[in-house]
Scaffold this motif. Structure first.
Motif, PDB file in Angstrom:
ATOM      1  N   VAL A 148      35.091  32.602  36.470  1.00 24.74           N
ATOM      2  CA  VAL A 148      35.965  33.554  37.153  1.00 24.74           C
ATOM      3  C   VAL A 148      35.156  34.245  38.237  1.00 24.74           C
ATOM      4  O   VAL A 148      34.006  34.612  38.016  1.00 24.74           O
ATOM      5  CB  VAL A 148      36.518  34.616  36.167  1.00 24.74           C
ATOM      6  N   ILE A 187      35.238  37.592  40.721  1.00 25.55           N
ATOM      7  CA  ILE A 187      35.899  38.889  40.859  1.00 25.55           C
ATOM      8  C   ILE A 187      35.430  39.520  42.159  1.00 25.55           C
ATOM      9  O   ILE A 187      34.247  39.777  42.348  1.00 25.55           O
ATOM     10  CB  ILE A 187      35.567  39.804  39.667  1.00 25.55           C
ATOM     11  N   ASP A 188      36.376  39.749  43.056  1.00 22.62           N
ATOM     12  CA  ASP A 188      36.104  40.394  44.326  1.00 22.62           C
ATOM     13  C   ASP A 188      36.782  41.760  44.296  1.00 22.62           C
ATOM     14  O   ASP A 188      37.532  42.071  43.378  1.00 22.62           O
ATOM     15  CB  ASP A 188      36.653  39.530  45.469  1.00 22.62           C
ATOM     16  N   ASN A 199      40.688  40.749  44.858  1.00 25.01           N
ATOM     17  CA  ASN A 199      41.402  39.861  43.944  1.00 25.01           C
ATOM     18  C   ASN A 199      40.455  39.195  42.955  1.00 25.01           C
ATOM     19  O   ASN A 199      39.241  39.276  43.071  1.00 25.01           O
ATOM     20  CB  ASN A 199      42.172  38.798  44.737  1.00 25.01           C
ATOM     21  N   THR A 200      41.067  38.499  41.994  1.00 28.66           N
ATOM     22  CA  THR A 200      40.336  37.749  40.983  1.00 28.66           C
ATOM     23  C   THR A 200      40.747  36.290  41.089  1.00 28.66           C
ATOM     24  O   THR A 200      41.932  35.978  41.104  1.00 28.66           O
ATOM     25  CB  THR A 200      40.665  38.275  39.577  1.00 28.66           C
ATOM     26  N   THR A 201      39.768  35.393  41.165  1.00 29.82           N
ATOM     27  CA  THR A 201      40.037  33.972  41.290  1.00 29.82           C
ATOM     28  C   THR A 201      39.648  33.274  39.999  1.00 29.82           C
ATOM     29  O   THR A 201      38.498  33.359  39.566  1.00 29.82           O
ATOM     30  CB  THR A 201      39.231  33.370  42.459  1.00 29.82           C
TER      31      THR A 201
END
Length: 96
Positions: A39, A41-42, A45-47
């Motif tokens: 995962v 995490i920015d 958003n979360t990708t």
């Protein structure tokens, strides 16, 4: 930026500059390992399917703290004391 990575069935939440103690890896000191993140995490958003790799550098191999294992059977005069130190690898997160 943060990433969730999995090394030897253990998960770590890392960001660049972090130093981790992970289970012993078959790599020389100074080697750079590429790990695929689970995962990313920015701030926005979360990708869940991130692209790219997390690069970690092996700093040293060492042993963890001693864990004492003590067994006893009451009224039987049986006592057994053992110690164990887990092999660890210290790594630093370089980039994502």
């Amino acid at each position: 930026m943060q990433a969730l990575i999995e090394i030897s069935d253990k998960q770590y939440l890392v960001q660049p500059g972090d130093e981790l103690f992970i289970p012993r890896q078959q790599a020389e000191v100074g080697d750079v390992l590429d790990i695929k993140p689970m995962v990313a995490i920015d701030q926005e958003n979360t990708t869940l399917q991130p692209s790219g790799n997390v690069q970690v550098k092996v700093l040293e191999h060492l042993k963890g703290e001693k864990v004492v294992v003590f067994k006893k059977k009451r009224r039987k005069r049986y006592q057994c004391r053992n110690g164990h130190r887990q092999q660890m690898t210290k790594v630093e997160v370089l980039s994502m």
